[in-house]
Write a protein that holds these residues in place. Sequence first.
Motif, PDB file in Angstrom:
ATOM      1  N   GLU A 124       0.837  -1.204   0.000  1.00  0.00           N
ATOM      2  CA  GLU A 124       0.000   0.000   0.000  1.00  0.00           C
ATOM      3  C   GLU A 124       0.874   1.257   0.000  1.00  0.00           C
ATOM      4  OE1 GLU A 124      -0.479  -2.664   2.014  1.00  0.00           O
ATOM      5  OE2 GLU A 124      -2.158  -3.372   0.790  1.00  0.00           O
ATOM      6  N   GLU A 145       1.418   4.057  -2.929  1.00  0.00           N
ATOM      7  CA  GLU A 145       1.152   5.489  -2.705  1.00  0.00           C
ATOM      8  C   GLU A 145       2.335   6.342  -3.110  1.00  0.00           C
ATOM      9  OE1 GLU A 145      -0.153   6.320   1.346  1.00  0.00           O
ATOM     10  OE2 GLU A 145      -1.758   4.819   1.025  1.00  0.00           O
ATOM     11  N   HIS A 167      -3.117   1.552  -6.005  1.00  0.00           N
ATOM     12  CA  HIS A 167      -2.852   0.142  -6.319  1.00  0.00           C
ATOM     13  C   HIS A 167      -3.008  -0.139  -7.816  1.00  0.00           C
ATOM     14  CE1 HIS A 167      -6.849  -1.712  -7.027  1.00  0.00           C
ATOM     15  NE2 HIS A 167      -7.288  -0.723  -6.276  1.00  0.00           N
TER      16      HIS A 167
END
Length: 392
Positions: free
Chosen positions: A165, A169, A199
Amino acid sequence: MNKRPWIDTGLALIAVLCATIVAGCSSDGGSSNNTPEPTPTAALTLRYPQFPPMPEPPDDPANPSSMVKLELGTYLFFDPRLSTSGRTACNNCHVFNTSFQDNLVKPRPDTSQGDDFFTLKRNTESLFNIVYREDFFRDGKVTELAPSLTEPWVEDNQQLGKTHELAAEHLTEILRGIDGYKKLFRDAYGLDVDTAEPHEVFETAGRAFAVWVRQVVSRNSPFDRWNAGDDTAIDESAQRGAALFAGKAGCFVCHTGPNFTDNKFHNISSAVLLEDGSRDDEGRSVVTGLEADRGKFQTPSLRHAARTTPYFHDGSRATLLDVIKHFDSGAGSDPNHDPVLGRPLGLTSDEMLDLISFIRALRGESVVLWGPKTPLYTQAEVDELQRELLPR
Ligand code: HEC
Ligand code: HEC
């Protein structure tokens, strides 16, 4: 396309690409030899049918190759801005002109974290022929091509973030600041980097890498030509080596099929045993948690292995001779060693040299990477790419 000197390993890949992607581009340049390809019928009469030629690299119907995807994948691969330090590109370790690995003996410093150097645990793998694989990394922790290519962004080597994640980002943040990339993602995949979920951006980058890595194939080696009937393609030492490989030395048990790997995991006593009975790297069992998988590593392809020193997951063997001596001794020092190992092979020193000649004869035809303006041939052109041509 004019002939220009290779830098070293004689990678010549443009022919494949020209044929598959770049409509109208001449495909006569770059190839290091003029030997004709084996005819399709020759496959029926191979001297060693268990080692057939590498097939054409598979295209992915869900991610078909295109020029603009290739362009995007190329930029991502050579772009040092896509790392924490801003200094590490994939090409720093998977160096395009040394068989897409780095020939460095561990421990190698990792430069991705600014001045905070630390050491990578494993030996860089060549990216040759990974398009044909099903499990990626030495322990097989990733089982799909595109995600394997973005995994380094979550790892110590390029770390954009400690989780997928976070890495997604950070990658998205960087790409949003570079108009050239926004255009490429739009043109290649119809993805708007500004509005897409991180994603999605991350996964799409993986798909562009997957198109790029389809160039990185090792095939049409001298052994393939000899195997298909060309008597003079390899010398007698390599021919004796092939017989040893497929017989007495037992190598074929694991290194078989077109890519000289069974794509499985084996314990060949290559990890260092510690006093408490554990290993410095438990390999496959790190992924599966299984006792039986302790100390197992994925069988590597031997195509191009002549160029990918040092060897084994930890780079602990400096030369092919060291590797062969390891197997000759029985390779049975690990209590969990593969059952086919453990018995000395009794190879003479001439036989060891024959095996080396054979592995050298597996080295594929030269490949030339596609580049954004010219095909890439030299480090100077990579420098130019990184300095001037990367998307802004
Ligand atoms: C600092 C050096 C370094 C950098 C930078 C690096 N890698 Fe790697 N790469 C490695 C090492 C070491 C391994 C083996 C790791 C393992 O097996 O756990 C590896 C393994 C891989 C594999 C698995 C190959 C196989 O045969 O299973 C892929 C795919 C890969 N890297 C792609 C990339 C891509 C794409 C990038 C850039 C986003 C990248 N790497 C950046 C060192 C590096
Ligand atoms: C039981 C299965 C097995 C047999 C038999 C076997 N190998 Fe391997 N081989 C492997 C595995 C697994 C590795 C990777 C070990 C690691 O990463 O630590 C390997 C690594 C290698 C490497 C290093 C490649 C690289 O890129 O690091 C070479 C070269 C090699 N083997 C050649 C041979 C030869 C020659 C023989 C016969 C004398 C042989 N192997 C027999 C499973 C086997």
